[in-house]
Design an enzyme around this catalytic site. Structure first.
Site, PDB file in Angstrom:
ATOM      1  N   ARG A 122       0.913  -1.382   0.168  1.00 58.87           N
ATOM      2  CA  ARG A 122      -0.019   0.054  -0.115  1.00 58.87           C
ATOM      3  C   ARG A 122       0.889   1.223  -0.069  1.00 58.87           C
ATOM      4  NH1 ARG A 122      -5.352  -1.135   3.743  1.00 58.87           N
ATOM      5  NH2 ARG A 122      -6.499  -2.255   2.181  1.00 58.87           N
ATOM      6  N   GLN A 127      -0.339   1.975  -6.660  1.00 60.03           N
ATOM      7  CA  GLN A 127      -1.978   2.051  -6.506  1.00 60.03           C
ATOM      8  C   GLN A 127      -2.601   1.705  -7.609  1.00 60.03           C
ATOM      9  OE1 GLN A 127      -2.710   6.104  -5.602  1.00 60.03           O
ATOM     10  NE2 GLN A 127      -2.208   5.929  -3.395  1.00 60.03           N
ATOM     11  N   TYR A 226      -4.485  -1.775   8.554  1.00 61.34           N
ATOM     12  CA  TYR A 226      -5.709  -2.671   9.032  1.00 61.34           C
ATOM     13  C   TYR A 226      -5.898  -2.265  10.494  1.00 61.34           C
ATOM     14  CZ  TYR A 226      -5.441  -5.083   4.443  1.00 61.34           C
ATOM     15  OH  TYR A 226      -5.305  -5.183   3.047  1.00 61.34           O
TER      16      TYR A 226
END
Length: 386
Positions: A122, A127, A226
């Site tokens: 990420r 992207q 996360y």
């Protein structure tokens, strides 16, 4: 010289996507690929073989891959397919290695170099290859459509000669890519929207989409972007704060998922029992067991007048657009390694090194999560400084 590129037909249940779309064939050929595709690979996405130009079609998937330099798929292929591949060949697909130990061992035994699409780091330059994000955006959009089609009321405020109805209250739980897209879609359709996430930094994103953020006072920011698992005490605090919002909602969309792990539980059966009759929950995390205790993955259930929808593989329900985005993610990844009509893997390239799962009979990059987390923190710090 050229690179033999093979595209498989998906065989997993609920999978309608395909890893090559007609608009990309010319671009891949320009990179140096000779394209081979399993017959009918695009049928489930309503893409006929005749839609593809300059592609060689083959019925036998084992013959298709035996001379392939690179094999593309969405889901992990059958192990018989891996056994038919030549040692040193490259496979690119979603894997979720923790759930596929036998498959990973097969890759190691055959010395297949596998790039697992869920491992794309990420970072800004990756992207365009981030398949998790591209597919999640579609899922977030479709969740609102699923909810609307099962609701007993409308989303927007509507004024008629008979009076005023609406707007509906929508609660989105989990503000990753899917959750933010769900907020944006529900807002466009005129609902009153609330957003919730255990990561407080998502508040700004929710507010930017004109949603209200539900703040429980708990910060559960984890590694790699996360959320971490909540402690027992934190769960009590969060549940107490969320209950009134859950039971006031007409539509709830839950999106909290950790790739390769069980989905965290966000809504208890007790909370469901206190919801309004006619309200709807769309549980986008059903593939990981679901965010709602009352969800049955792959089914729609009804409890005390509340409809709970737990669809599997939601991006696949939008197979045309999902395939288009996924194929572009693959193309952008392939462009990093296909140069001068040959495959050259630069192991110093962070994207390739982090995405690789296996190579030459060995597992790759066991410290990937830590590296990605550090990169994320640097990127966020840089963004805040601007």
């Amino acid at each position: 010289m050229y690179v033999n590129l093979a595209i498989l037909k998906e065989t997993h249940p609920h999978e309608r996507r395909v890893s090559l779309v007609p608009s990309l064939t010319a671009k891949l050929i320009k990179l140096g690929a000779r394209l081979h595709m399993q017959s009918g690979a695009g049928d489930a996405a309503k893409l006929s073989d005749s839609a593809y130009q300059d592609v060689i079609f083959m019925d036998d998937r084992h013959a298709l891959v035996e001379d392939a330099d690179v094999v593309l798929a969405v889901q992990p292929p059958a192990m018989s397919v891996i056994n038919a591949m030549k040692p040193g060949a490259i496979l690119i697909c979603f894997v979720y290695a923790a759930n596929e130990p036998e498959f990973v061992q097969c890759l190691l035994t055959k010395k297949i170099t596998c790039f697992a699409m869920e491992r794309i780091p990420r970072i800004s330059r990756a992207q365009s290859m981030d398949a998790l994000s591209s597919q999640s955006a579609l899922a977030g959009y479709y969740a609102v459509a699923l909810g609307m089609s099962n609701m007993t009321k409308v989303l927007p405020k509507i004024t008629s000669a008979a009076g005023v109805i609406g707007p509906a209250k929508v609660l989105v739980m989990g503000l990753g890519v899917a959750g933010l897209e769900a907020i944006a879609t529900a807002q466009r359709l005129g609902a009153v929207v609330e957003g919730y996430d255990v990561r407080p930094e998502t508040k700004e994103q929710a507010l930017s989409l004109a949603a209200t953020f539900v703040d429980t006072g708990v910060d559960a920011t984890g590694k790699g972007g996360y959320a971490r698992e909540l402690t027992a005490e934190e769960k009590i605090t969060v549940n107490k704060a969320l209950t009134k919002h859950i039971q006031a909602a007409d539509l709830i969309i839950t999106t909290a998922a950790i790739p390769g792990k069980a989905s965290p539980k966000l809504i208890s059966k007790a909370q469901v029992s206190g919801m309004k009759r006619g309200s709807v929950i769309v549980d986008l995390s059903a593939d990981g067991g679901g965010n709602c205790d009352a969800s049955t993955p792959g089914e729609t259930t009804h409890i005390d007048g509340v409809t709970i929808i737990a669809p599997l593989n939601v991006p696949s329900m939008l197979a045309v657009d999902a395939s288009e985005l996924y194929a572009k993610n693959l193309f952008n990844l392939l462009a990093l390694m296909m140069k001068n009509n040959i495959v050259t893997i630069d192991w110093e390239d962070e994207v390739l090194a982090d995405t690789a799962l296996t190579h030459d009979g060995k597992l790759c990059n066991a410290t990937k999560t830590d590296k990605t987390d550090k990169t994320d923190k640097k990127a966020k710090a840089k963004s805040r400084s601007k």
